[in-house]
Scaffold this active site. Sequence first.
Site, PDB file in Angstrom:
ATOM      1  N   ASN A   1       0.868  -1.178   0.000  1.00 55.52           N
ATOM      2  CA  ASN A   1       0.000   0.000   0.000  1.00 55.52           C
ATOM      3  C   ASN A   1       0.908   1.233   0.000  1.00 55.52           C
ATOM      4  O   ASN A   1       1.514   1.559   1.013  1.00 55.52           O
ATOM      5  CB  ASN A   1      -0.886  -0.042   1.259  1.00 55.52           C
TER       6      ASN A   1
ATOM      7  N   LYS B   1       3.472   0.766   2.997  1.00 54.91           N
ATOM      8  CA  LYS B   1       3.099  -0.230   4.007  1.00 54.91           C
ATOM      9  C   LYS B   1       3.127  -1.599   3.338  1.00 54.91           C
ATOM     10  O   LYS B   1       2.739  -1.719   2.174  1.00 54.91           O
ATOM     11  CB  LYS B   1       1.668   0.022   4.501  1.00 54.91           C
TER      12      LYS B   1
ATOM     13  N   ARG C   1      -2.713  -2.292  -3.292  1.00 60.23           N
ATOM     14  CA  ARG C   1      -3.884  -1.433  -3.136  1.00 60.23           C
ATOM     15  C   ARG C   1      -3.737  -0.309  -4.158  1.00 60.23           C
ATOM     16  O   ARG C   1      -2.754   0.433  -4.135  1.00 60.23           O
ATOM     17  CB  ARG C   1      -3.924  -0.854  -1.731  1.00 60.23           C
TER      18      ARG C   1
ATOM     19  N   HIS D   1     -12.603   3.383   0.040  1.00 59.90           N
ATOM     20  CA  HIS D   1     -12.647   2.459   1.189  1.00 59.90           C
ATOM     21  C   HIS D   1     -13.430   1.187   0.867  1.00 59.90           C
ATOM     22  O   HIS D   1     -13.934   0.507   1.777  1.00 59.90           O
ATOM     23  CB  HIS D   1     -13.322   3.106   2.433  1.00 59.90           C
TER      24      HIS D   1
ATOM     25  N   LEU E   1     -14.494   5.096   9.785  1.00 57.44           N
ATOM     26  CA  LEU E   1     -14.028   6.369  10.352  1.00 57.44           C
ATOM     27  C   LEU E   1     -12.555   6.251  10.724  1.00 57.44           C
ATOM     28  O   LEU E   1     -12.205   5.663  11.756  1.00 57.44           O
ATOM     29  CB  LEU E   1     -14.868   6.733  11.593  1.00 57.44           C
TER      30      LEU E   1
ATOM     31  N   ASN F   1      -8.564   8.373   9.348  1.00 58.79           N
ATOM     32  CA  ASN F   1      -8.176   9.723   8.933  1.00 58.79           C
ATOM     33  C   ASN F   1      -9.099  10.202   7.820  1.00 58.79           C
ATOM     34  O   ASN F   1      -9.522  11.340   7.776  1.00 58.79           O
ATOM     35  CB  ASN F   1      -6.721   9.739   8.474  1.00 58.79           C
TER      36      ASN F   1
ATOM     37  N   ARG G   1     -10.021  16.926   6.039  1.00 60.35           N
ATOM     38  CA  ARG G   1     -10.855  17.237   4.863  1.00 60.35           C
ATOM     39  C   ARG G   1     -12.226  17.719   5.318  1.00 60.35           C
ATOM     40  O   ARG G   1     -12.766  17.234   6.309  1.00 60.35           O
ATOM     41  CB  ARG G   1     -11.020  15.986   3.986  1.00 60.35           C
TER      42      ARG G   1
ATOM     43  N   ILE H   1     -11.035   5.351  14.245  1.00 59.88           N
ATOM     44  CA  ILE H   1     -11.971   6.024  15.167  1.00 59.88           C
ATOM     45  C   ILE H   1     -13.163   5.106  15.462  1.00 59.88           C
ATOM     46  O   ILE H   1     -13.536   4.902  16.628  1.00 59.88           O
ATOM     47  CB  ILE H   1     -12.460   7.361  14.556  1.00 59.88           C
TER      48      ILE H   1
ATOM     49  N   GLU I   1     -13.429   1.939  15.377  1.00 57.00           N
ATOM     50  CA  GLU I   1     -13.096   0.737  16.145  1.00 57.00           C
ATOM     51  C   GLU I   1     -12.757   1.050  17.603  1.00 57.00           C
ATOM     52  O   GLU I   1     -12.857   0.180  18.461  1.00 57.00           O
ATOM     53  CB  GLU I   1     -11.882   0.028  15.512  1.00 57.00           C
TER      54      GLU I   1
ATOM     55  N   GLU J   1      -8.067  -4.666   5.513  1.00 59.77           N
ATOM     56  CA  GLU J   1      -8.007  -4.517   4.052  1.00 59.77           C
ATOM     57  C   GLU J   1      -6.890  -5.384   3.464  1.00 59.77           C
ATOM     58  O   GLU J   1      -7.022  -5.912   2.365  1.00 59.77           O
ATOM     59  CB  GLU J   1      -7.770  -3.047   3.698  1.00 59.77           C
TER      60      GLU J   1
HETATM   61  P1  ADP Z   1      -6.130   5.767   8.145  1.00 64.11           P
HETATM   62  O1  ADP Z   1      -7.357   6.330   7.495  1.00 64.11           O
HETATM   63  O2  ADP Z   1      -4.906   6.598   7.921  1.00 64.11           O
HETATM   64  O3  ADP Z   1      -5.927   4.276   7.914  1.00 64.11           O
HETATM   65  P2  ADP Z   1      -6.855   4.956  10.845  1.00 64.11           P
HETATM   66  O4  ADP Z   1      -7.953   4.039  10.414  1.00 64.11           O
HETATM   67  O5  ADP Z   1      -5.654   4.335  11.463  1.00 64.11           O
HETATM   68  O6  ADP Z   1      -6.412   5.950   9.700  1.00 64.11           O
HETATM   69  O7  ADP Z   1      -7.504   5.976  11.896  1.00 64.11           O
HETATM   70  C1  ADP Z   1      -6.795   7.059  12.429  1.00 64.11           C
HETATM   71  C2  ADP Z   1      -7.708   7.778  13.391  1.00 64.11           C
HETATM   72  O8  ADP Z   1      -8.109   6.870  14.424  1.00 64.11           O
HETATM   73  C3  ADP Z   1      -7.053   8.959  14.073  1.00 64.11           C
HETATM   74  O9  ADP Z   1      -7.949  10.089  14.077  1.00 64.11           O
HETATM   75  C4  ADP Z   1      -6.869   8.468  15.509  1.00 64.11           C
HETATM   76  O10 ADP Z   1      -6.959   9.517  16.432  1.00 64.11           O
HETATM   77  C5  ADP Z   1      -8.075   7.562  15.655  1.00 64.11           C
HETATM   78  N1  ADP Z   1      -7.890   6.639  16.788  1.00 64.11           N
HETATM   79  C6  ADP Z   1      -6.998   5.647  16.920  1.00 64.11           C
HETATM   80  N2  ADP Z   1      -7.081   5.102  18.173  1.00 64.11           N
HETATM   81  C7  ADP Z   1      -8.042   5.785  18.829  1.00 64.11           C
HETATM   82  C8  ADP Z   1      -8.616   5.726  20.142  1.00 64.11           C
HETATM   83  N3  ADP Z   1      -8.190   4.849  21.036  1.00 64.11           N
HETATM   84  N4  ADP Z   1      -9.593   6.595  20.459  1.00 64.11           N
HETATM   85  C9  ADP Z   1     -10.030   7.502  19.561  1.00 64.11           C
HETATM   86  N5  ADP Z   1      -9.547   7.618  18.308  1.00 64.11           N
HETATM   87  C10 ADP Z   1      -8.578   6.779  17.942  1.00 64.11           C
END
Ligand code: ADP
Length: 400
Positions: free
Chosen positions: A10, A17, A89, A178, A207, A209, A239, A331, A333, A384
């Site tokens: 990725n 990654k 990806r 996604h 949810l 980034n 965004r 977020i 999860e 993924e």
């Molecule tokens: P990407 O879209 O880059 O793959 P991720 O799926 O890893 O991103 O999500 C990143 C987001 O998840 C960030 O906003 C981070 O703050 C949030 N996040 C990760 N762990 C927690 C947590 N324990 N509580 C709240 N938000 C979290």
Amino acid sequence: MAKKAVLVINCGSSSLKFSLIKPNSGELLVSGIAERLLSADAFIKINFQGDKHIHPLTAPHNHQSALEFLVKFLYDNALVAELGAVGHRVVHGGEEYSQPTLIDNQVKATISRLAKLAPLHNPVNLIGVEAAEHAFKDLPQVAVFDTAFHQTMPSKAFITGLPYKLYEQQGIRSYGFHGTSHYFVSKQAAKLLKKPYSESSFICAHLGNGCSIAAINNGKSVDTSMGLTPLSGVIMGTRCGDIDPGIILHLIEQLNYSPAQVSTMLNKESGLLGISELSNDCRTIEDAILNDENLRANLTMDIFCYRIAKSIASFMASLSHFDGLIFTGGIGENSDLVRTRVVNSLKLLNIELDPQKNITTRFGKSGLISTATSQNCFVIQTNEELVIAEQTAELIGREQ
Ligand code: ADP
């Protein structure tokens, strides 16, 4: 191929990654990331057998350097013989690709042509493909597209309100992103319900980034909040999500913003970061609410969650029946606060959380978090990489 591992790649603009996965068992043999690529302090982190290996990368510090380091690592640890294919990806597959695809020169040319729809992603995805072709000359390379799962959307969902010829002549429509994640978690939720996937309908909130909501009806994507680009829909880390398009004209015509300045604002300076003026990271916003009673952070979270709830409610119009709401992504999860605030706005849809299950279903756990009388609400950890490995192995198996 069935017993061979797939190297999943990725590529981002300054990161790569990777995961080495056995698709039939899901076993993760190696994973890691090369970061700060194209700068002199580029390094690679490799997780293998419980140990973390961190090494600086040598010049030219690029994606190719990272893969060369990885190839050597795989040789040194007798893992190359395990490898059967590389799965990539690729973000934008346009209308051309609704399935995983064996990469050849023509496919690369199409990915490159589609870069006009995803200028931040497709060119770096291609760099990853070419670096992997160079590093693994004898292995088949497969593209798995983020947009592919959403190619089942009906035209009423993907055609915009702009003149039809923009769709016909320029491909301007909603594509959605996604897709691999929405597919994986909705399939997992159907398994938890012991229902055939082809009869299962969910609304899925990815949810991270980037954030997107998808409506999945009888196992097929029928609508999603992201559009031509991953900028539309709900508010994200940096965004803005959906805004009145007149705001863009106002910024350019009345406030003398250049298109480049508007693009930077919409993509990098808005969302959680732009509203809170604190951070794009959900954890920082939560800490500011819980520890400092920061009012702006609280408002930011309210706006974020309300928009997600509105999007979820609107996608009820896309479903023939409803088997549940799914939260996924970093977020979705992990943040019980976000899930609580989103679902608080969905009481009229009879979605209600079990507070205890909501708090405990985090940090790698999946399961149902709703009360016994509520519509189903799940937390599902996305994967993924596993989907890319499985789809790559399946395609290679069919081709052989
Ligand atoms: P990407 O879209 O880059 O793959 P991720 O799926 O890893 O991103 O999500 C990143 C987001 O998840 C960030 O906003 C981070 O703050 C949030 N996040 C990760 N762990 C927690 C947590 N324990 N509580 C709240 N938000 C979290």
